[in-house]
Design a protein around this motif. Structure first.
Motif, short mmCIF file in Angstrom:
data_model
loop_
_atom_site.label_atom_id
_atom_site.label_comp_id
_atom_site.label_asym_id
_atom_site.label_seq_id
_atom_site.Cartn_x
_atom_site.Cartn_y
_atom_site.Cartn_z
N PRO A 176 56.56 31.24 -3.43
CA PRO A 176 56.45 30.28 -4.52
C PRO A 176 57.83 29.90 -5.03
O PRO A 176 58.78 30.69 -4.94
N PRO A 177 57.96 28.71 -5.61
CA PRO A 177 59.26 28.33 -6.18
C PRO A 177 59.52 29.12 -7.46
O PRO A 177 58.59 29.39 -8.24
N GLU A 178 60.75 29.52 -7.67
CA GLU A 178 61.08 30.25 -8.89
C GLU A 178 61.08 29.29 -10.07
O GLU A 178 61.46 28.13 -9.96
N ASP A 179 60.64 29.80 -11.20
CA ASP A 179 60.59 29.04 -12.44
C ASP A 179 61.58 29.68 -13.40
O ASP A 179 61.42 30.84 -13.79
N ALA A 185 61.22 37.47 -15.94
CA ALA A 185 60.90 38.77 -15.33
C ALA A 185 60.20 38.54 -14.00
O ALA A 185 59.65 37.47 -13.74
N HIS A 186 60.25 39.56 -13.16
CA HIS A 186 59.60 39.49 -11.86
C HIS A 186 58.12 39.17 -12.04
O HIS A 186 57.50 39.72 -12.93
N PRO A 187 57.53 38.29 -11.32
CA PRO A 187 57.94 37.67 -10.07
C PRO A 187 58.62 36.30 -10.23
O PRO A 187 58.79 35.60 -9.26
N TYR A 188 58.99 35.90 -11.44
CA TYR A 188 59.75 34.67 -11.70
C TYR A 188 58.99 33.39 -11.39
O TYR A 188 59.57 32.37 -11.06
N TYR A 189 57.67 33.44 -11.47
CA TYR A 189 56.85 32.24 -11.33
C TYR A 189 55.51 32.49 -12.02
O TYR A 189 55.17 33.62 -12.35
N ASP A 190 54.78 31.43 -12.25
CA ASP A 190 53.50 31.51 -12.94
C ASP A 190 52.44 32.11 -12.00
O ASP A 190 52.04 31.48 -11.02
N THR A 191 52.01 33.32 -12.30
CA THR A 191 51.06 34.00 -11.41
C THR A 191 49.65 33.42 -11.49
O THR A 191 48.81 33.77 -10.67
N SER A 192 49.39 32.53 -12.43
CA SER A 192 48.08 31.86 -12.43
C SER A 192 48.04 30.73 -11.39
O SER A 192 46.98 30.25 -11.05
N TRP A 193 49.20 30.32 -10.89
CA TRP A 193 49.27 29.27 -9.88
C TRP A 193 49.57 29.82 -8.48
O TRP A 193 49.16 29.26 -7.48
N PHE A 194 50.31 30.89 -8.41
CA PHE A 194 50.73 31.45 -7.13
C PHE A 194 50.49 32.95 -7.13
O PHE A 194 50.38 33.57 -8.17
N HIS A 195 50.44 33.54 -5.95
CA HIS A 195 50.35 35.00 -5.84
C HIS A 195 51.43 35.48 -4.89
O HIS A 195 51.98 34.72 -4.09
N LEU A 196 51.76 36.74 -4.99
CA LEU A 196 52.87 37.30 -4.22
C LEU A 196 52.50 37.55 -2.76
O LEU A 196 53.38 37.68 -1.92
N VAL A 197 51.21 37.59 -2.44
CA VAL A 197 50.82 37.81 -1.06
C VAL A 197 51.28 36.62 -0.24
O VAL A 197 51.02 35.47 -0.59
#
Length: 85
Positions: free
Chosen positions: A44-47, A52-64
């Motif tokens: 995902p693109p960093e925001d 804090a980690h993961p540096y992006y909106d987790t409601s839009w992207f996931h780390l998998v």
């Protein structure tokens, strides 16, 4: 990413993720399917507004990253010949 020229807006540009799915039916009783999510394993693109980690909106992207699924189905109640039962 945040751009100082736009006043620090958390706006990020469009992102694309590609998925792939394919299947094969061998006969009335047997089929195989394969699907791949996030085919190119793109992060995902960093925001900049997330500090804090993961540096992006987790409601839009996931780390998998890339996920691969295979499904084999065999129906014991159907004829292999493909005709009526």
């Amino acid at each position: 990413m945040s751009d100082p020229a736009d006043g620090g807006s958390p706006w990020i540009g469009a992102t694309w993720r590609y998925n792939l799915a394919a299947g094969c039916r061998f006969n009335d009783a047997m089929q195989l399917s394969l699907s791949v999510n996030n085919l190119f394993d793109k992060l995902p693109p960093e925001d900049a507004s997330y500090t804090a980690h993961p540096y992006y909106d987790t409601s839009w992207f996931h780390l998998v990253g890339r996920s691969v699924y295979m499904n084999f189905t065999y129906n014991f109640g159907r004829s292999n010949a493909g005709g009526a039962q």
